[in-house]
Write a protein that holds these residues in place. Structure first.
Motif, PDB file in Angstrom:
ATOM      1  N   ASP A 139      13.608  34.819  47.497  1.00 35.94           N
ATOM      2  CA  ASP A 139      12.911  35.914  48.171  1.00 35.94           C
ATOM      3  C   ASP A 139      12.379  36.964  47.192  1.00 35.94           C
ATOM      4  N   LYS A 140      13.179  37.342  46.211  1.00 27.62           N
ATOM      5  CA  LYS A 140      12.745  38.370  45.254  1.00 27.62           C
ATOM      6  C   LYS A 140      11.500  37.898  44.501  1.00 27.62           C
ATOM      7  N   LEU A 141      11.509  36.654  44.054  1.00 29.59           N
ATOM      8  CA  LEU A 141      10.348  36.125  43.332  1.00 29.59           C
ATOM      9  C   LEU A 141       9.112  36.037  44.225  1.00 29.59           C
ATOM     10  N   ILE A 142       9.320  35.617  45.461  1.00 29.50           N
ATOM     11  CA  ILE A 142       8.206  35.524  46.415  1.00 29.50           C
ATOM     12  C   ILE A 142       7.614  36.902  46.666  1.00 29.50           C
ATOM     13  N   ASN A 143       8.477  37.876  46.859  1.00 30.12           N
ATOM     14  CA  ASN A 143       7.994  39.235  47.105  1.00 30.12           C
ATOM     15  C   ASN A 143       7.269  39.812  45.894  1.00 30.12           C
ATOM     16  N   GLU A 170      14.560  23.646  47.921  1.00 27.26           N
ATOM     17  CA  GLU A 170      14.663  23.822  49.372  1.00 27.26           C
ATOM     18  C   GLU A 170      15.933  24.589  49.741  1.00 27.26           C
ATOM     19  N   GLU A 171      17.055  24.227  49.126  1.00 29.44           N
ATOM     20  CA  GLU A 171      18.317  24.927  49.391  1.00 29.44           C
ATOM     21  C   GLU A 171      18.235  26.386  48.958  1.00 29.44           C
ATOM     22  N   ASP A 172      17.644  26.639  47.785  1.00 27.75           N
ATOM     23  CA  ASP A 172      17.504  28.004  47.299  1.00 27.75           C
ATOM     24  C   ASP A 172      16.614  28.829  48.228  1.00 27.75           C
ATOM     25  N   ALA A 173      15.542  28.233  48.709  1.00 27.41           N
ATOM     26  CA  ALA A 173      14.643  28.940  49.617  1.00 27.41           C
ATOM     27  C   ALA A 173      15.350  29.278  50.930  1.00 27.41           C
ATOM     28  N   LYS A 174      16.068  28.307  51.492  1.00 23.10           N
ATOM     29  CA  LYS A 174      16.793  28.540  52.745  1.00 23.10           C
ATOM     30  C   LYS A 174      17.858  29.622  52.582  1.00 23.10           C
ATOM     31  N   ALA A 175      18.470  29.683  51.405  1.00 25.41           N
ATOM     32  CA  ALA A 175      19.537  30.658  51.151  1.00 25.41           C
ATOM     33  C   ALA A 175      18.992  32.030  50.761  1.00 25.41           C
TER      34      ALA A 175
END
Length: 65
Positions: A47-51, A38-43
C-alpha cells in the motif's frame, strides 16, 4: 533427497534435459514470485508503495521508462 544429491543428478543429465529443467525452474520461480506479490498485496504490504506512485503521478513527477 538432499540438495547435494539433486545437484549431482543434474550434472548427469543430457544437455537437452538441462535446458528443459532450466526452463521449468524459471517458470517455477516466476510463479512463486507472483504468489508472493499477491500475498503481499492482499496483506497491504504494498500500500505505501502504491500510494507513493499515485502521488508521483498526481504531481507529474514521474519519468518515462
Amino acid at each position: 533427497m538432499s540438495l547435494q544429491e539433486i545437484e549431482i543428478a543434474i550434472t548427469k543429465l543430457p544437455a537437452d534435459e538441462i535446458k528443459t529443467l532450466a526452463d521449468w525452474f524459471t517458470e517455477y520461480q516466476e510463479d512463486l514470485w507472483d504468489k508472493q506479490i499477491e500475498e503481499d498485496a492482499k496483506a497491504g504490504r504494498l500500500d505505501k508503495l502504491i500510494n507513493q506512485a499515485k502521488e508521483h503521478i498526481r504531481q507529474r513527477t514521474t519519468s518515462p521508462l
